[in-house]
Motif scaffolding. Structure first.
Motif, PDB file in Angstrom:
ATOM      1  N   MET A   1      50.379 -47.631  66.688  1.00 26.94           N
ATOM      2  CA  MET A   1      49.464 -48.970  67.227  1.00 26.94           C
ATOM      3  C   MET A   1      49.851 -50.143  66.234  1.00 26.94           C
ATOM      4  SD  MET A   1      45.689 -47.275  68.182  1.00 26.94           S
ATOM      5  CE  MET A   1      45.650 -46.161  69.246  1.00 26.94           C
ATOM      6  N   PRO A   2      49.929 -51.010  66.666  1.00 34.12           N
ATOM      7  CA  PRO A   2      50.361 -52.182  65.603  1.00 34.12           C
ATOM      8  C   PRO A   2      49.037 -52.587  64.853  1.00 34.12           C
ATOM      9  CG  PRO A   2      49.821 -53.233  67.998  1.00 34.12           C
ATOM     10  CD  PRO A   2      49.864 -51.746  68.271  1.00 34.12           C
ATOM     11  N   LEU A   3      47.983 -52.167  65.244  1.00 34.26           N
ATOM     12  CA  LEU A   3      46.788 -52.466  64.373  1.00 34.26           C
ATOM     13  C   LEU A   3      46.448 -50.973  63.847  1.00 34.26           C
ATOM     14  CD1 LEU A   3      44.992 -55.102  66.199  1.00 34.26           C
ATOM     15  CD2 LEU A   3      46.403 -55.373  64.108  1.00 34.26           C
ATOM     16  N   THR A   4      46.787 -50.476  62.884  1.00 33.98           N
ATOM     17  CA  THR A   4      46.310 -49.207  62.222  1.00 33.98           C
ATOM     18  C   THR A   4      45.002 -48.827  62.394  1.00 33.98           C
ATOM     19  OG1 THR A   4      48.426 -49.064  60.944  1.00 33.98           O
ATOM     20  CG2 THR A   4      46.546 -47.574  60.431  1.00 33.98           C
ATOM     21  N   PRO A   5      43.884 -49.860  62.034  1.00 36.34           N
ATOM     22  CA  PRO A   5      42.672 -49.265  62.009  1.00 36.34           C
ATOM     23  C   PRO A   5      42.047 -48.541  63.458  1.00 36.34           C
ATOM     24  CG  PRO A   5      42.817 -51.753  61.178  1.00 36.34           C
ATOM     25  CD  PRO A   5      44.237 -51.224  61.557  1.00 36.34           C
ATOM     26  N   PHE A   6      42.748 -48.775  64.428  1.00 38.65           N
ATOM     27  CA  PHE A   6      42.314 -48.229  65.791  1.00 38.65           C
ATOM     28  C   PHE A   6      42.539 -46.684  65.483  1.00 38.65           C
ATOM     29  CE2 PHE A   6      43.111 -52.324  67.688  1.00 38.65           C
ATOM     30  CZ  PHE A   6      42.113 -52.280  68.332  1.00 38.65           C
ATOM     31  N   HIS A   7      43.496 -46.217  64.760  1.00 43.80           N
ATOM     32  CA  HIS A   7      43.463 -44.845  64.326  1.00 43.80           C
ATOM     33  C   HIS A   7      42.198 -44.107  63.630  1.00 43.80           C
ATOM     34  CE1 HIS A   7      47.667 -43.937  65.817  1.00 43.80           C
ATOM     35  NE2 HIS A   7      47.739 -45.335  65.278  1.00 43.80           N
ATOM     36  N   LEU A   8      41.347 -45.206  62.906  1.00 44.15           N
ATOM     37  CA  LEU A   8      40.430 -44.630  62.550  1.00 44.15           C
ATOM     38  C   LEU A   8      39.260 -44.156  63.214  1.00 44.15           C
ATOM     39  CD1 LEU A   8      40.307 -47.105  59.315  1.00 44.15           C
ATOM     40  CD2 LEU A   8      41.081 -44.960  59.206  1.00 44.15           C
ATOM     41  N   GLY A   9      39.202 -44.913  64.464  1.00 42.41           N
ATOM     42  CA  GLY A   9      38.132 -44.565  65.517  1.00 42.41           C
ATOM     43  C   GLY A   9      38.047 -42.948  65.788  1.00 42.41           C
ATOM     44  N   PRO A  10      38.872 -42.444  66.301  1.00 40.28           N
ATOM     45  CA  PRO A  10      39.326 -41.156  66.468  1.00 40.28           C
ATOM     46  C   PRO A  10      39.143 -40.186  65.419  1.00 40.28           C
ATOM     47  CG  PRO A  10      40.743 -42.176  67.967  1.00 40.28           C
ATOM     48  CD  PRO A  10      40.133 -43.083  66.682  1.00 40.28           C
ATOM     49  N   ALA A  11      39.480 -40.423  64.243  1.00 38.72           N
ATOM     50  CA  ALA A  11      39.425 -39.620  63.136  1.00 38.72           C
ATOM     51  C   ALA A  11      37.754 -39.752  62.585  1.00 38.72           C
ATOM     52  CB  ALA A  11      40.192 -40.458  61.800  1.00 38.72           C
ATOM     53  N   LEU A  12      37.303 -40.825  62.538  1.00 38.19           N
ATOM     54  CA  LEU A  12      35.807 -40.816  62.355  1.00 38.19           C
ATOM     55  C   LEU A  12      34.993 -39.969  63.344  1.00 38.19           C
ATOM     56  CD1 LEU A  12      35.201 -44.785  61.685  1.00 38.19           C
ATOM     57  CD2 LEU A  12      34.821 -42.723  60.084  1.00 38.19           C
ATOM     58  N   PHE A  13      35.103 -40.067  64.601  1.00 40.94           N
ATOM     59  CA  PHE A  13      34.831 -39.339  65.709  1.00 40.94           C
ATOM     60  C   PHE A  13      34.805 -37.702  65.301  1.00 40.94           C
ATOM     61  CE2 PHE A  13      34.632 -37.336  69.836  1.00 40.94           C
ATOM     62  CZ  PHE A  13      33.330 -37.188  70.191  1.00 40.94           C
ATOM     63  N   LEU A  14      36.188 -37.378  65.239  1.00 43.48           N
ATOM     64  CA  LEU A  14      36.446 -36.090  64.912  1.00 43.48           C
ATOM     65  C   LEU A  14      35.713 -35.530  63.637  1.00 43.48           C
ATOM     66  CD1 LEU A  14      40.018 -35.961  66.015  1.00 43.48           C
ATOM     67  CD2 LEU A  14      38.305 -35.040  67.370  1.00 43.48           C
ATOM     68  N   GLY A  15      35.957 -36.387  62.513  1.00 45.77           N
ATOM     69  CA  GLY A  15      35.413 -35.853  61.315  1.00 45.77           C
ATOM     70  C   GLY A  15      33.771 -35.640  61.352  1.00 45.77           C
ATOM     71  N   ALA A  16      33.211 -36.629  62.164  1.00 42.09           N
ATOM     72  CA  ALA A  16      31.734 -36.436  62.463  1.00 42.09           C
ATOM     73  C   ALA A  16      31.373 -35.146  63.147  1.00 42.09           C
ATOM     74  CB  ALA A  16      31.011 -37.802  63.200  1.00 42.09           C
ATOM     75  N   LEU A  17      32.102 -34.844  64.170  1.00 43.97           N
ATOM     76  CA  LEU A  17      31.936 -33.471  64.846  1.00 43.97           C
ATOM     77  C   LEU A  17      32.200 -32.319  64.326  1.00 43.97           C
ATOM     78  CD1 LEU A  17      33.389 -34.298  68.087  1.00 43.97           C
ATOM     79  CD2 LEU A  17      31.100 -34.450  67.667  1.00 43.97           C
ATOM     80  N   ALA A  18      33.051 -32.394  63.390  1.00 42.76           N
ATOM     81  CA  ALA A  18      33.267 -31.085  62.429  1.00 42.76           C
ATOM     82  C   ALA A  18      33.559 -31.213  60.840  1.00 42.76           C
ATOM     83  CB  ALA A  18      34.558 -30.522  62.936  1.00 42.76           C
ATOM     84  N   PRO A  19      32.322 -31.815  60.317  1.00 47.37           N
ATOM     85  CA  PRO A  19      32.401 -32.114  58.888  1.00 47.37           C
ATOM     86  C   PRO A  19      32.733 -31.050  58.133  1.00 47.37           C
ATOM     87  CG  PRO A  19      30.146 -31.866  59.579  1.00 47.37           C
ATOM     88  CD  PRO A  19      31.001 -31.899  60.656  1.00 47.37           C
TER      89      PRO A  19
END
Length: 165
Positions: A1-19
């Motif tokens: 993705m040209p804007l790397t911060p977009f990758h943080l969204g799914p990472a935050l979601f997955l991290g919140a689901l399985a801390p």
């Protein structure tokens, strides 16, 4: 993705689901570090395709191994700082390794849905995930990030008030 911060969204979601299964700091780092090479191509010093070896499952696995190794080797004083963004959990080697793999592999999957030059299963040619649906993928990343931040805020708030995870 040209804007790397977009990758943080799914990472935050997955991290919140399985801390307890996915170390959040490692997951976040691994989900964006792959774009360092792409940025070096886009902004000058490196040549070649924007999406190269690191945006393959094999390349992402190498990156994940390096990220996990660095996180596990952090001196205790730095690890204590990182613990502040771990919602009530300490990092186990398994959670760090899983966070690194999920972060790096999710990066490859997201890029593969958008860009024809990504060959996720290199050395095999082709990209079976290509959708080209930029709005859908970017919107999904933002939505995942909002939900992930909300879940993490609720978990952090609970642990700050009760001292529990």
């Amino acid at each position: 993705m040209p804007l790397t911060p977009f990758h943080l969204g799914p990472a935050l979601f997955l991290g919140a689901l399985a801390p307890r299964r996915l170390d959040l700091p490692t997951l976040l780092i691994a989900s964006v570090v792959i774009d360092v090479r792409a940025a070096l191509v886009v902004f000058g010093p490196l040549g070649g395709p924007v999406h190269g070896f690191l945006t393959t499952v094999l390349g992402a696995t190498v990156v994940a191994t390096l990220v996990a190794g660095v996180v596990l080797a952090l001196p205790a004083r730095l690890d204590g700082l990182v613990d502040r963004v771990r919602p009530g959990a300490t990092a186990t080697p398994a959670a760090v390794a899983a966070g690194a793999l999920v972060g790096a592999w999710s990066h490859v999957l997201l890029d593969a849905t958008l860009y024809a030059d990504v060959t996720p299963f290199f050395p095999l040619p082709g990209n079976p995930f290509l959708l080209g649906a930029f709005g859908l993928v970017y919107g999904g990343c933002v939505a995942a990030g909002v939900v992930g931040i909300s879940l993490l805020a609720a978990r952090f708030g609970r642990s700050w008030h009760t001292g529990a995870s």
